[in-house]
Every structure is written in structure tokens, then in C-alpha cells.
Design a protein around this motif. Structure first.
Motif, PDB file in Angstrom:
ATOM      1  N   PHE A   1       4.083   0.247   3.489  1.00 30.30           N
ATOM      2  CA  PHE A   1       3.770  -0.926   2.455  1.00 30.30           C
ATOM      3  C   PHE A   1       4.104  -0.526   0.757  1.00 30.30           C
ATOM      4  O   PHE A   1       3.262   0.144   0.503  1.00 30.30           O
ATOM      5  CB  PHE A   1       2.404  -1.686   2.662  1.00 30.30           C
TER       6      PHE A   1
ATOM      7  N   PRO B   1       1.692  -3.759  11.796  1.00 33.94           N
ATOM      8  CA  PRO B   1       1.083  -4.741  10.869  1.00 33.94           C
ATOM      9  C   PRO B   1      -0.422  -5.436  11.147  1.00 33.94           C
ATOM     10  O   PRO B   1      -1.150  -5.744  10.584  1.00 33.94           O
ATOM     11  CB  PRO B   1       2.156  -5.909  10.625  1.00 33.94           C
TER      12      PRO B   1
ATOM     13  N   PRO C   1       0.750  -9.540   4.955  1.00 28.62           N
ATOM     14  CA  PRO C   1       1.402  -8.238   5.047  1.00 28.62           C
ATOM     15  C   PRO C   1       2.390  -8.235   6.359  1.00 28.62           C
ATOM     16  O   PRO C   1       2.185  -8.421   7.404  1.00 28.62           O
ATOM     17  CB  PRO C   1       0.200  -7.177   5.743  1.00 28.62           C
TER      18      PRO C   1
ATOM     19  N   LEU D   1       2.434  -8.739   0.892  1.00 27.22           N
ATOM     20  CA  LEU D   1       2.818  -7.030   0.860  1.00 27.22           C
ATOM     21  C   LEU D   1       3.805  -6.806   1.929  1.00 27.22           C
ATOM     22  O   LEU D   1       3.605  -7.110   3.155  1.00 27.22           O
ATOM     23  CB  LEU D   1       1.161  -6.610   1.295  1.00 27.22           C
TER      24      LEU D   1
ATOM     25  N   SER E   1       6.555  -4.329   3.818  1.00 23.52           N
ATOM     26  CA  SER E   1       6.551  -2.874   4.303  1.00 23.52           C
ATOM     27  C   SER E   1       7.926  -2.760   4.714  1.00 23.52           C
ATOM     28  O   SER E   1       8.927  -3.437   5.070  1.00 23.52           O
ATOM     29  CB  SER E   1       5.817  -2.919   5.762  1.00 23.52           C
TER      30      SER E   1
END
Length: 382
Positions: free
Chosen positions: A50, A88, A210, A239, A241
């Protein structure tokens, strides 16, 4: 300069993550921002898997003050889940355990019908199996809600219709290009609903999303909608990744449709060993003596990268493997065996937690309550 494509519906080529930040307008995470997450920082954060985001500070500041926070991360059920799909969710579980976050998990079965050559019957079979894998992660049912779009349409659709009014065709085309059908053209409004649901249930608060970087357009659109809404909501934070590497190397992300297959959550130990041994791109030398003399490159070795991303939590052990690989002491086959065993250990534990029984019964504790539904769907007969 290498060309690559990253959209919610296609990832091709060797992805340049820095160029993506320029294209999407996100910011790379700083050391200070990583330090603001619960410590010790999760390996996905401290190793910069991330690696970027928007408004992350609002989430971490509220979590530090023990205020209400939430996390949204979902699944498009178009096939069996592989390693790239699941990390995740484990990260969301870590945030729930460390911060008390509400976790909302939408499954976009409608989007997959619009985007894939699949029937709803096929998609719903995948949905049921995906749900078992998501529940195996171990979320707290008191603080976790699972939403399946076609099952929860009474909640999702009225909100999506309201949010869709804020989206213009020009804005959609600028973000996604021309959609192949009206369904996909409408879907960003559904995705905005997913990302705003925790605030519509629990009141305005910081929400963290995320996700892999290819899904960032959905967050950007939702943030625009939140800024215009009469509802008392704040923009969700993103967020972002990097992608779990393809076994065959060469950039892109793990997929079940590649020549080099993805590692499925249902794979047994022997299957994992065979896939890694046969398909994982090696950073070692082709000749044994040359490898002993010059060593290998862990930066391009997929077995090592899988360990780096998720499957080796011990930083000292990871560095030992890298050092021995670079020196030639550790052979490519030995590194593959080590990685395959770590992945298989993870999968065996995950599979043991997969719930049995009718899917409606095992998911029921995670569905929206009657009170939550009433809060979300005031309507003609309400």
C-alpha cells in the motif's frame, strides 16, 4: 518509456506506479503517515505495497482518538478467488482489530454481469464460494456488513439513483471511457453507494478504502459525489496498493486467465508447489555455477516477491533470504520451495476456517439489520 494500461476493467503491461500517481492525482505515503497507523505497521504498509492514497491522515487521526472509523473493500465475483484477491481483506481485518473499524464488504454481482460474458446463475455460484472465502478471513460479525448488490437492491438502488443524478456523461467518459453498455455506465453510482454506506448507517466519519490502484477511479468519482451531496457525508479516503505479481513476471497482476496461472485459495499444497516450481519467474541464473558465482536478483524473482508482499512477515528472515539469494548461496529452486511452503501454510489455515452449511445461514450475521435497512431506505411505503 514502457506503455501500460490500468483501468477498473483491464490491467496490461509493466505498470509504472509513480506515473500512475501523476495520472490519478494521488500522493505517495510518507514514513510519517505509515507511522500513524497502528504499530507495528502491517507488512503491507511498511513494505509499501500500500503505497499511496488520499486523505489517509483523517482516518488515522480519528482512529488514534478512538473515534468512529470504517473500512470498505469489496469483491467482484466473476470467478474463484486467488491470492491477489484476498490480501486486502486480511488487511481490512487487521484495521478492524487494531482500530475497531466497521468493515463493509460489497459484492458487485451486477457489475460482473455487465462486464463479463457470464450468466447471473454463474455469477451467483461464484458469489457463494467467494463469500465463504471472505468469511474465512475472520471478521467480527458485530462490526462487519456484507452487501450483495442484487440481494440488497432495496437498499443499494434508491441511493445509487440519487447519486447517479450528480454524474454527467462527460465526467463518466473522462474517467472510464465509453462504456460498452448502459449497465456499466450506471455502475459508478452503485460503487459510490458502496463507499458511502458506512456513513449513511453510522453518521459522518472517516472511511478508508484499501484497494488495488486499478480501482481508484471509483473512489475519485465517489469523492466528487460526496462533495455535492445533501447527505451529511465526508469524502472517503483511498489507500492504494500495488498488484500482487503474476507468477510469470513481466508486470501486470495475478490472474486466473494468464498462461501462468494464479494460485487459487482452494489450491492444496502439492498444487501450490507445482505452480510455483513451473510458472514462477526466476531471478536466478540459468547455470548453477554461474548462480553460485554471481547470485540472483530478488527484485525480479516472483517467489521472493510473493514472500515480500504478504507471505513472510519476519523482516529479518526476508532480508536473510535476499542476501543469500544475491550471494548465490540460495538457489532459485530452494527459494521457490520456501515460498511455496509459506503460501501453502497460509492456504491450509485459510481453508480450515471456510464456513460450511447453507450460505444464507453463514452470511446472515453479517447482513444489514432491519434497523440499518430502515435507516437507509425510507421510501413510498416507509
Amino acid at each position: 518509456m514502457h506503455d501500460f494500461t490500468v483501468t477498473p476493467y483491464a490491467v496490461e503491461g509493466d505498470v509504472d506506479y509513480d506515473r500512475l500517481l501523476e495520472r490519478f492525482g494521488a500522493d505517495r505515503l510518507t514514513d510519517a503517515q505509515i507511522a500513524d497507523f497502528p504499530q507495528p505497521a502491517h507488512r503491507l504498509l511498511r513494505r509499501e505495497v500500500f503505497y499511496a492514497g488520499r486523505d489517509v491522515d483523517r482516518f488515522t487521526a480519528a482512529a488514534t482518538r478512538d473515534e468512529t472509523v470504517s473500512v470498505v473493500t469489496g469483491r467482484g465475483p466473476s470467478g474463484p478467488m486467488h491470492l491477489g484477491h484476498v490480501y486486502p481483506f486480511y488487511f481490512a481485518k487487521y484495521l478492524q482489530e487494531q482500530t475497531g473499524a466497521h468493515v463493509y464488504i460489497p459484492l458487485s454481482d451486477d457489475e460482473k454481469y455487465f462486464a463479463k460474458d457470464l450468466t447471473f446463475d454463474e455469477i451467483h455460484e461464484y458469489t457463494k464460494e467467494n463469500l465463504r472465502d471472505i468469511l474465512a478471513v475472520g471478521f467480527d460479525p458485530e462490526k462487519t456488513r456484507i452487501i450483495v448488490d442484487t440481494e440488497d437492491a432495496d437498499v443499494v438502488y434508491p441511493l445509487a439513483a440519487e447519486f447517479a443524478k450528480e454524474l454527467t456523461p462527460a465526467a463518466m467518459e473522462a474517467t472510464y471511457g465509453t462504456p460498452p453498455n448502459v449497465g456499466l455506465g450506471f455502475y459508478p453510482a452503485v460503487q459510490a453507494t458502496h463507499l458511502l454506506l458506512p456513513q449513511l448507517v453510522h453518521g459522518p466519519h472517516p472511511t478508508l478504502v484499501p484497494i488495488a490502484v486499478d480501482q481508484d477511479p471509483h473512489v475519485r468519482v465517489c469523492r466528487d459525489i460526496a462533495a455535492k451531496q445533501r447527505h451529511d457525508v465526508t469524502k472517503p479516503a483511498a489507500l492504494l496498493s500495488k498488484f500482487l505479481p503474476r507468477l510469470g513476471g513481466g508486470g501486470g497482476k495475478m490472474s486466473t486467465s494468464d498462461e501462468a496461472p494464479g494460485i487459487l485459495l482452494s489450491d492444496d499444497r502439492e498444487t501450490v508447489r507445482e505452480k510455483v516450481a513451473k510458472h514462477a519467474y526466476s531471478g536466478g541464473r540459468s547455470d548453477l555455477d554461474e548462480h553460485r558465482e554471481h547470485g540472483g536478483d530478488p527484485e525480479v524473482d516472483v517467489a521472493y516477491q510473493l514472500l515480500f508482499y504478504f507471505f513472510e512477515d519476519d523482516d529479518a528472515e526476508l532480508e536473510r533470504l535476499a542476501d543469500e539469494y544475491r550471494s548465490g548461496e540460495l538457489l532459485s529452486g530452494e527459494l521457490k520451495e520456501y515460498a511455496a511452503d509459506r503460501i501453502a501454510d497460509f492456504l491450509e489455515a485459510h481453508q480450515a476456517r471456510r464456513p460450511e452449511g447453507p450460505i444464507a445461514e453463514v452470511v446472515d450475521p453479517y447482513r444489514l439489520t432491519d434497523a440499518e435497512r430502515e435507516r437507509l431506505r425510507p421510501g413510498v411505503f416507509g
